[in-house]
Design a protein around this motif. Structure first.
Motif, PDB file in Angstrom:
ATOM      1  N   ARG A   1       3.430   3.574 -19.115  1.00 27.96           N
ATOM      2  CA  ARG A   1       2.475   5.350 -19.074  1.00 27.96           C
ATOM      3  C   ARG A   1       2.870   6.196 -17.286  1.00 27.96           C
ATOM      4  NH1 ARG A   1      -0.461   7.336 -22.633  1.00 27.96           N
ATOM      5  NH2 ARG A   1      -1.918   7.711 -21.162  1.00 27.96           N
ATOM      6  N   ARG A   2       2.959   4.296 -16.291  1.00 31.37           N
ATOM      7  CA  ARG A   2       2.752   5.007 -14.564  1.00 31.37           C
ATOM      8  C   ARG A   2       4.748   5.572 -14.489  1.00 31.37           C
ATOM      9  NH1 ARG A   2      -0.196   0.220 -14.400  1.00 31.37           N
ATOM     10  NH2 ARG A   2       1.529  -0.834 -13.556  1.00 31.37           N
ATOM     11  N   TYR A   3       5.360   5.659 -15.864  1.00 25.81           N
ATOM     12  CA  TYR A   3       6.792   6.092 -15.192  1.00 25.81           C
ATOM     13  C   TYR A   3       6.428   7.833 -15.109  1.00 25.81           C
ATOM     14  CZ  TYR A   3       8.842   1.751 -14.579  1.00 25.81           C
ATOM     15  OH  TYR A   3       9.542   0.329 -14.661  1.00 25.81           O
ATOM     16  N   PRO A   4       6.885   8.488 -13.885  1.00 23.50           N
ATOM     17  CA  PRO A   4       6.756   9.704 -14.669  1.00 23.50           C
ATOM     18  C   PRO A   4       7.461  10.286 -15.280  1.00 23.50           C
ATOM     19  CG  PRO A   4       7.972   9.512 -12.594  1.00 23.50           C
ATOM     20  CD  PRO A   4       7.636   7.702 -13.292  1.00 23.50           C
ATOM     21  N   TYR A   5       9.165   9.864 -15.924  1.00 25.27           N
ATOM     22  CA  TYR A   5      10.074  10.758 -16.391  1.00 25.27           C
ATOM     23  C   TYR A   5      10.262   9.873 -17.892  1.00 25.27           C
ATOM     24  CZ  TYR A   5      10.170  13.238 -12.197  1.00 25.27           C
ATOM     25  OH  TYR A   5       9.695  14.184 -10.617  1.00 25.27           O
ATOM     26  N   CYS A   6      10.254  10.399 -18.728  1.00 28.97           N
ATOM     27  CA  CYS A   6      10.744   9.901 -19.739  1.00 28.97           C
ATOM     28  C   CYS A   6      11.618  11.353 -20.313  1.00 28.97           C
ATOM     29  CB  CYS A   6      10.101   9.432 -21.082  1.00 28.97           C
ATOM     30  SG  CYS A   6       9.263  10.667 -21.948  1.00 28.97           S
ATOM     31  N   GLY A   7      12.771  10.032 -21.323  1.00 31.41           N
ATOM     32  CA  GLY A   7      13.363  10.961 -22.410  1.00 31.41           C
ATOM     33  C   GLY A   7      13.966  10.842 -23.847  1.00 31.41           C
ATOM     34  N   PHE A   8      14.181  11.045 -24.658  1.00 31.11           N
ATOM     35  CA  PHE A   8      15.038  11.198 -26.002  1.00 31.11           C
ATOM     36  C   PHE A   8      16.161  10.208 -25.989  1.00 31.11           C
ATOM     37  CE2 PHE A   8      16.484  11.812 -30.324  1.00 31.11           C
ATOM     38  CZ  PHE A   8      15.974  10.940 -30.983  1.00 31.11           C
TER      39      PHE A   8
ATOM     40  N   GLY B   1      28.724   5.976 -21.145  1.00 31.53           N
ATOM     41  CA  GLY B   1      28.503   4.748 -20.739  1.00 31.53           C
ATOM     42  C   GLY B   1      27.289   3.829 -20.551  1.00 31.53           C
ATOM     43  N   PHE B   2      26.124   4.251 -20.272  1.00 27.40           N
ATOM     44  CA  PHE B   2      24.799   3.740 -20.764  1.00 27.40           C
ATOM     45  C   PHE B   2      24.514   2.721 -21.833  1.00 27.40           C
ATOM     46  CE2 PHE B   2      20.329   3.338 -22.089  1.00 27.40           C
ATOM     47  CZ  PHE B   2      19.645   2.961 -21.267  1.00 27.40           C
ATOM     48  N   THR B   3      24.540   1.506 -21.663  1.00 28.80           N
ATOM     49  CA  THR B   3      24.104   0.136 -22.417  1.00 28.80           C
ATOM     50  C   THR B   3      23.120  -0.610 -22.579  1.00 28.80           C
ATOM     51  OG1 THR B   3      24.834  -1.528 -21.371  1.00 28.80           O
ATOM     52  CG2 THR B   3      27.057  -0.286 -22.446  1.00 28.80           C
ATOM     53  N   ALA B   4      22.470  -0.983 -23.433  1.00 29.92           N
ATOM     54  CA  ALA B   4      20.747  -1.537 -22.695  1.00 29.92           C
ATOM     55  C   ALA B   4      21.458  -2.947 -24.494  1.00 29.92           C
ATOM     56  CB  ALA B   4      20.051  -1.086 -23.195  1.00 29.92           C
TER      57      ALA B   4
ATOM     58  N   THR C   1      12.836   8.829 -11.759  1.00 28.53           N
ATOM     59  CA  THR C   1      13.917   9.978 -11.709  1.00 28.53           C
ATOM     60  C   THR C   1      13.645  11.526 -11.739  1.00 28.53           C
ATOM     61  OG1 THR C   1      15.937   9.936 -12.448  1.00 28.53           O
ATOM     62  CG2 THR C   1      15.755   8.754 -10.472  1.00 28.53           C
ATOM     63  N   PRO C   2      13.696  12.322 -11.614  1.00 28.51           N
ATOM     64  CA  PRO C   2      13.750  13.858 -12.864  1.00 28.51           C
ATOM     65  C   PRO C   2      14.990  13.599 -14.113  1.00 28.51           C
ATOM     66  CG  PRO C   2      12.774  14.607 -10.247  1.00 28.51           C
ATOM     67  CD  PRO C   2      13.995  13.195 -10.660  1.00 28.51           C
ATOM     68  N   ASP C   3      15.820  13.361 -12.920  1.00 24.54           N
ATOM     69  CA  ASP C   3      17.000  14.141 -14.717  1.00 24.54           C
ATOM     70  C   ASP C   3      17.272  13.172 -14.883  1.00 24.54           C
ATOM     71  OD1 ASP C   3      18.561  12.189 -12.261  1.00 24.54           O
ATOM     72  OD2 ASP C   3      19.902  13.092 -12.151  1.00 24.54           O
TER      73      ASP C   3
ATOM     74  N   ILE D   1      17.588   4.881 -15.658  1.00 25.51           N
ATOM     75  CA  ILE D   1      17.170   4.133 -16.646  1.00 25.51           C
ATOM     76  C   ILE D   1      16.247   2.818 -15.577  1.00 25.51           C
ATOM     77  CG2 ILE D   1      16.760   3.838 -19.270  1.00 25.51           C
ATOM     78  CD1 ILE D   1      17.597   6.921 -18.602  1.00 25.51           C
ATOM     79  N   ASP D   2      15.010   2.767 -16.186  1.00 26.25           N
ATOM     80  CA  ASP D   2      14.189   1.791 -15.074  1.00 26.25           C
ATOM     81  C   ASP D   2      13.562   0.965 -16.225  1.00 26.25           C
ATOM     82  OD1 ASP D   2      14.088   2.288 -12.584  1.00 26.25           O
ATOM     83  OD2 ASP D   2      13.458   4.288 -13.493  1.00 26.25           O
ATOM     84  N   LYS D   3      13.830   2.318 -17.586  1.00 20.58           N
ATOM     85  CA  LYS D   3      12.719   0.835 -19.148  1.00 20.58           C
ATOM     86  C   LYS D   3      12.767   1.015 -20.275  1.00 20.58           C
ATOM     87  CE  LYS D   3      10.238  -2.778 -16.469  1.00 20.58           C
ATOM     88  NZ  LYS D   3      10.506  -3.163 -16.422  1.00 20.58           N
ATOM     89  N   ILE D   4      13.544   0.487 -21.042  1.00 20.19           N
ATOM     90  CA  ILE D   4      12.981   1.001 -22.881  1.00 20.19           C
ATOM     91  C   ILE D   4      12.370   0.737 -23.542  1.00 20.19           C
ATOM     92  CG2 ILE D   4      16.124   1.136 -22.151  1.00 20.19           C
ATOM     93  CD1 ILE D   4      16.423  -1.310 -23.878  1.00 20.19           C
ATOM     94  N   THR D   5      12.394   1.496 -24.234  1.00 16.97           N
ATOM     95  CA  THR D   5      11.404   1.151 -25.117  1.00 16.97           C
ATOM     96  C   THR D   5      11.976   0.159 -26.569  1.00 16.97           C
ATOM     97  OG1 THR D   5      11.603   2.518 -26.584  1.00 16.97           O
ATOM     98  CG2 THR D   5       9.636   2.983 -24.589  1.00 16.97           C
ATOM     99  N   ASP D   6      10.887   0.013 -28.135  1.00 16.35           N
ATOM    100  CA  ASP D   6      11.966  -0.598 -29.445  1.00 16.35           C
ATOM    101  C   ASP D   6      12.721   0.472 -29.621  1.00 16.35           C
ATOM    102  OD1 ASP D   6       8.839  -0.165 -28.823  1.00 16.35           O
ATOM    103  OD2 ASP D   6       8.692  -0.113 -31.206  1.00 16.35           O
TER     104      ASP D   6
END
Length: 233
Positions: free
Chosen positions: A89-96, A142-145, A172-174, A178-183
């Protein structure tokens, strides 16, 4: 596809207090329960000794600490799940994020070590290993995880090419990094895979229907292949 979400959405999807799934995760197995019971016992002994040193004053405060210490075995999972949620929750930005499964493979992971002494008095380290399923997901940008979980027969339905969705977090706002991912959520099977259930699943399913555009009652049943839309920022 990557759709930025508001701060309010992040705080709603990743709750400050443990959900039922998160509580169950930290409740663990019998060994974990026994460890918490031991901690509760030690804490009760400590509060009893402190009460003796403090004398007859502060009985109410002592009773409160006794209750807290004695029930650690019960409320401990809430504490540790809430601490883990707080880190995300400390991360300022997130996305679907919506992409697809690129690969599925099995590995053996070291999950713990135990030290024991053999009959000759030698110290022996025993490694506890667990077979885990690894699911690599990615998108056309090109993003992979890779997400991992203990093997479960329910996961056999996950195949390359299927839709995968998750929440991504960034500083980063844009959302360029990507620093973290969830389930990860697989809408065609209503199935979740991950090391820890970070998300309020009911809320994320609503996002999946609104933003992901996938319905298990439509394209899955008609056999349409998954489509990855171009990322939007």
């Amino acid at each position: 596809m990557l759709v930025p979400l508001t701060r309010d959405a992040l705080e709603e999807i990743i709750p400050p207090i443990a959900t039922g799934n998160q509580y169950s995760f930290y409740w663990g197995k019998w060994r974990d329960l026994l460890q918490r019971l031991f901690v509760s016992f030690v804490a009760l002994v400590v509060t009893w000794l402190l009460g003796k040193l403090a004398g007859s004053g502060g009985e109410t405060i002592k009773l409160i600490f006794d209750i807290i210490a004695g029930l650690y075995w019960l409320w401990g999972p809430v504490l540790w799940a809430s601490v883990r949620n707080g880190k995300y929750r400390r991360y300022p930005y997130c996305g679907f994020w919506q992409g697809q499964v690129l690969d599925v493979f099995i590995t053996e992971e070291l999950v713990g070590e135990e030290q024991t002494v053999n009959k000759w008095g030698e110290l022996v380290v025993i490694e506890n290993r667990e077979r885990q399923i690894n699911i690599e997901v990615g998108d056309e940008e090109g993003f992979t995880a890779i997400t991992k979980a203990p093997i479960n027969r329910l996961y056999r339905v996950i195949k390359p090419g299927q839709i995968a969705e998750m929440l991504v977090l960034s500083k980063t706002p844009d959302l360029s990094r990507i620093d973290k991912i969830t389930d990860v959520y697989f809408p065609q099977h209503n199935l979740w895979i991950g090391e820890y259930p970070y998300l309020r699943r009911d809320i994320f399913r609503q996002l999946s229907e609104e933003l992901g555009g996938y319905s298990s009652d439509s394209s899955a049943k008609r056999g349409k292949p998954p489509i990855i839309r171009r990322r939007r920022r």
